[in-house]
Design a protein around this motif. Sequence first.
Motif, PDB file in Angstrom:
ATOM      1  N   ALA A  53       0.837  -1.206   0.000  1.00  0.00           N
ATOM      2  CA  ALA A  53       0.000   0.000   0.000  1.00  0.00           C
ATOM      3  C   ALA A  53       0.870   1.253   0.000  1.00  0.00           C
ATOM      4  O   ALA A  53       0.576   2.222  -0.703  1.00  0.00           O
ATOM      5  CB  ALA A  53      -0.919  -0.005   1.213  1.00  0.00           C
ATOM      6  N   TYR A  54       1.957   1.239   0.765  1.00  0.00           N
ATOM      7  CA  TYR A  54       2.818   2.425   0.787  1.00  0.00           C
ATOM      8  C   TYR A  54       3.503   2.629  -0.563  1.00  0.00           C
ATOM      9  O   TYR A  54       3.595   3.755  -1.047  1.00  0.00           O
ATOM     10  CB  TYR A  54       3.834   2.330   1.933  1.00  0.00           C
ATOM     11  CG  TYR A  54       3.194   2.512   3.291  1.00  0.00           C
ATOM     12  CD1 TYR A  54       2.215   3.485   3.476  1.00  0.00           C
ATOM     13  CD2 TYR A  54       3.540   1.710   4.370  1.00  0.00           C
ATOM     14  CE1 TYR A  54       1.602   3.651   4.712  1.00  0.00           C
ATOM     15  CE2 TYR A  54       2.937   1.881   5.607  1.00  0.00           C
ATOM     16  CZ  TYR A  54       1.965   2.850   5.770  1.00  0.00           C
ATOM     17  OH  TYR A  54       1.362   3.025   6.978  1.00  0.00           O
ATOM     18  N   TYR A  55       3.965   1.528  -1.168  1.00  0.00           N
ATOM     19  CA  TYR A  55       4.517   1.683  -2.522  1.00  0.00           C
ATOM     20  C   TYR A  55       3.422   2.189  -3.460  1.00  0.00           C
ATOM     21  O   TYR A  55       3.696   2.941  -4.399  1.00  0.00           O
ATOM     22  CB  TYR A  55       5.082   0.361  -3.043  1.00  0.00           C
ATOM     23  CG  TYR A  55       6.408  -0.012  -2.415  1.00  0.00           C
ATOM     24  CD1 TYR A  55       7.471   0.883  -2.462  1.00  0.00           C
ATOM     25  CD2 TYR A  55       6.599  -1.226  -1.795  1.00  0.00           C
ATOM     26  CE1 TYR A  55       8.689   0.557  -1.883  1.00  0.00           C
ATOM     27  CE2 TYR A  55       7.816  -1.570  -1.217  1.00  0.00           C
ATOM     28  CZ  TYR A  55       8.856  -0.678  -1.263  1.00  0.00           C
ATOM     29  OH  TYR A  55      10.053  -0.986  -0.693  1.00  0.00           O
ATOM     30  N   GLY A  56       2.195   1.781  -3.176  1.00  0.00           N
ATOM     31  CA  GLY A  56       1.064   2.248  -3.992  1.00  0.00           C
ATOM     32  C   GLY A  56       0.951   3.765  -4.006  1.00  0.00           C
ATOM     33  O   GLY A  56       0.611   4.357  -5.031  1.00  0.00           O
ATOM     34  N   LEU A  57       1.268   4.399  -2.875  1.00  0.00           N
ATOM     35  CA  LEU A  57       1.216   5.868  -2.821  1.00  0.00           C
ATOM     36  C   LEU A  57       2.187   6.483  -3.825  1.00  0.00           C
ATOM     37  O   LEU A  57       1.855   7.425  -4.540  1.00  0.00           O
ATOM     38  CB  LEU A  57       1.582   6.357  -1.416  1.00  0.00           C
ATOM     39  CG  LEU A  57       0.551   6.260  -0.303  1.00  0.00           C
ATOM     40  CD1 LEU A  57       1.138   6.828   0.978  1.00  0.00           C
ATOM     41  CD2 LEU A  57      -0.699   7.026  -0.686  1.00  0.00           C
ATOM     42  N   VAL A  58       3.421   5.941  -3.855  1.00  0.00           N
ATOM     43  CA  VAL A  58       4.426   6.453  -4.788  1.00  0.00           C
ATOM     44  C   VAL A  58       3.916   6.289  -6.216  1.00  0.00           C
ATOM     45  O   VAL A  58       3.982   7.202  -7.043  1.00  0.00           O
ATOM     46  CB  VAL A  58       5.752   5.673  -4.664  1.00  0.00           C
ATOM     47  CG1 VAL A  58       6.832   6.344  -5.502  1.00  0.00           C
ATOM     48  CG2 VAL A  58       6.182   5.532  -3.226  1.00  0.00           C
ATOM     49  N   ILE A  59       3.377   5.107  -6.471  1.00  0.00           N
ATOM     50  CA  ILE A  59       2.984   4.762  -7.831  1.00  0.00           C
ATOM     51  C   ILE A  59       1.791   5.598  -8.301  1.00  0.00           C
ATOM     52  O   ILE A  59       1.745   6.036  -9.444  1.00  0.00           O
ATOM     53  CB  ILE A  59       2.688   3.254  -7.898  1.00  0.00           C
ATOM     54  CG1 ILE A  59       3.983   2.476  -7.643  1.00  0.00           C
ATOM     55  CG2 ILE A  59       2.106   2.867  -9.223  1.00  0.00           C
ATOM     56  CD1 ILE A  59       3.744   1.057  -7.214  1.00  0.00           C
ATOM     57  N   MET A  60       0.845   5.857  -7.386  1.00  0.00           N
ATOM     58  CA  MET A  60      -0.299   6.694  -7.746  1.00  0.00           C
ATOM     59  C   MET A  60       0.160   8.100  -8.155  1.00  0.00           C
ATOM     60  O   MET A  60      -0.301   8.667  -9.139  1.00  0.00           O
ATOM     61  CB  MET A  60      -1.267   6.819  -6.567  1.00  0.00           C
ATOM     62  CG  MET A  60      -1.979   5.552  -6.143  1.00  0.00           C
ATOM     63  SD  MET A  60      -3.278   5.098  -7.273  1.00  0.00           S
ATOM     64  CE  MET A  60      -2.398   3.890  -8.226  1.00  0.00           C
ATOM     65  N   GLY A  61       1.075   8.651  -7.354  1.00  0.00           N
ATOM     66  CA  GLY A  61       1.589   9.987  -7.659  1.00  0.00           C
ATOM     67  C   GLY A  61       2.312  10.004  -8.993  1.00  0.00           C
ATOM     68  O   GLY A  61       2.142  10.921  -9.801  1.00  0.00           O
ATOM     69  N   LEU A  62       3.099   8.969  -9.234  1.00  0.00           N
ATOM     70  CA  LEU A  62       3.849   8.893 -10.486  1.00  0.00           C
ATOM     71  C   LEU A  62       2.900   8.691 -11.667  1.00  0.00           C
ATOM     72  O   LEU A  62       3.141   9.208 -12.765  1.00  0.00           O
ATOM     73  CB  LEU A  62       4.859   7.737 -10.410  1.00  0.00           C
ATOM     74  CG  LEU A  62       5.933   7.729 -11.487  1.00  0.00           C
ATOM     75  CD1 LEU A  62       6.770   8.991 -11.427  1.00  0.00           C
ATOM     76  CD2 LEU A  62       6.823   6.508 -11.351  1.00  0.00           C
TER      77      LEU A  62
END
Lengths: 355, 258
Positions: A39-48
């Motif tokens: 989920a935390y990696y998901g935050l990075v990926i959503m922003g990117l």
Amino acid sequence: MVVRRVLPTLILIGLVVLTEQVTRITDTRYYLTQLTMTAYYGLVIMGLCLLMGYAGQISLGHAGFFAMGGYLSGLMTTYNLEALKGSSLGSMLTTLNLLVSRKDLYGDVTLSVHPWVSCILAVAFASVVAYLVGGPVLRLKGHYLAMATLGFGIIVYRVVLGSAIFGEADGFSDIPGFAVFPGVEVSGRASVRVANYYLAWGLLTLTLAGLLSLVNSRIGRALRAIHGAEDAARAMGINTPRFKLQVFVLSAALAALAGVLLTHFNGAIGPAQASVMASVRYVAIVAVGGMASLWGTLTMGSVLNMLSLRGYFGSLDDAVFGGILIVIMLFAPDGLLRAHPLARIRSLLRGTEEG
Amino acid sequence: MERLLEVRNLCRRFGGLKAVENVSFSVKEGQIKAVIGPNGAGKTTLFNLVSGFLKPDSGTVLLDRLAVQDLPSYSIARKGMARTFQHMKLFPKMSTLENVMVGRHIHGRAGFVPSFFNLPWTWSEERRMRREALDLMTRLDIENLAETEATSLAYGQQRMVELCRALACSPRLLLLDEPAAGLNMRETAEMAKMISRIRDMGITVLLVEHDMSLVMNISDEVAVLCYGQKIADDVPLAVQKNPEVVRVYLGEENAQDS
């Protein structure tokens, strides 16, 4: 209309709860640890995804912002400020609750920055750096922008790898938990596993809801316009440099926030998190998710990160993501979830591919 | 009549080439003004200078007496100047309606934060922008294309959508870069009618064009460029009779036609 827009988010919430229940019933609670990290990696990926897929601006330096968040928060919450204790500044900061005392692993009392303060400072710092770097760099297009952001990522990597204060090749460990609310602490302890799982996925769901509303707004249209035809966007009165910079800072801030939270969750961070390979991995996931598709990116990102964190790719982990990037660019440049792979293979074989 | 646009002594070089050399002209409010000239005469360069896509080496561009030559193009657009492109630049992967709604951009104010938090006032603004865009499309008779992806339309329709998108900015001055390029005779006639209608809506039009029939029928004034210099600037009939224009422009064209 409203139902159609809210329904996918409700399904996501349902899935999150269902997954947690399944791990409870099947006694596989340990999965929640990797799911939280996902989920935390998901935050990075959503922003990117917003930056690359919608605004059309590539960044090969987002691991740099992630690491900035994680490293700075790690540094501030572990750095012993005992020396400040007697001074008026130290006591003032302590009364304001900006500094907190705690016992470290060996029972020694250390005085360090409150996690909330360090979190805010770390994200703010990464945002300011993104603003300063983005200003000049976002004037570049295509390959040049990729190269410039790559250069930025390499600088961050070499800085954390080469600085004693950042632990060089070891990074940080023994980073304390982050008590977000009383009773809810971001940390890897098994006793708070379920709470952390819900905290991480709750944050991701809220971010996703916000970004979905953003991409369907006036701003989202402007970003897609910049992506599609920047000249025409400018002719419509869209302040293209400012929009590109804002979306770059927003995505960097999300990456830094993810870095802070994941670092406290893991209790550690190492230079690998800042490496170019980590950035390439984020880009590969956005590409495989369909670029301008928050849902596609979330789905593919969750699956791939989960497989990777559970160790299914073994020592070939990085190679898998590199390979994915090549395969996607060749066969499904619009992403896996909306590709027509057969038509694509045919056109490649015939050699009719353009651009 | 007020001069809405005034261009004074505009110069722009590309290396050794003087693309636009000391060009001055003006557009009065409510007029259709055309700039014509053979290929390579500097028409598109002049257009890009006026709309802020290129910076002049010297000279001034006054939009309603305000110097705009040093402003970025998006600021000029906000001051009431909209433009189209010779090679249409519609936004791909967006519906026709969305394309036109981007044209309404400067008439909305929802920024990153209100949009991210989905604040209720942004919904009513969004509804308003959608309605305004659809109204305009209805006036241009392209509302049936609203949900179609703009870049998948026929060429003539795309031209109309691009025009609609520029009109969605509610400009005072509309710059049209070869609006009839690539259109057949029927479509060209429709485009001419449309440009006259735009003028009747109270919008001043400056257009660069190749197609003489279009220019001579609808323009109030015509300026002629040749190798970066203005050689004539008058009502259409006078320009057609101007011997220099006949020599450099019509003469060449006639010779090619035969």
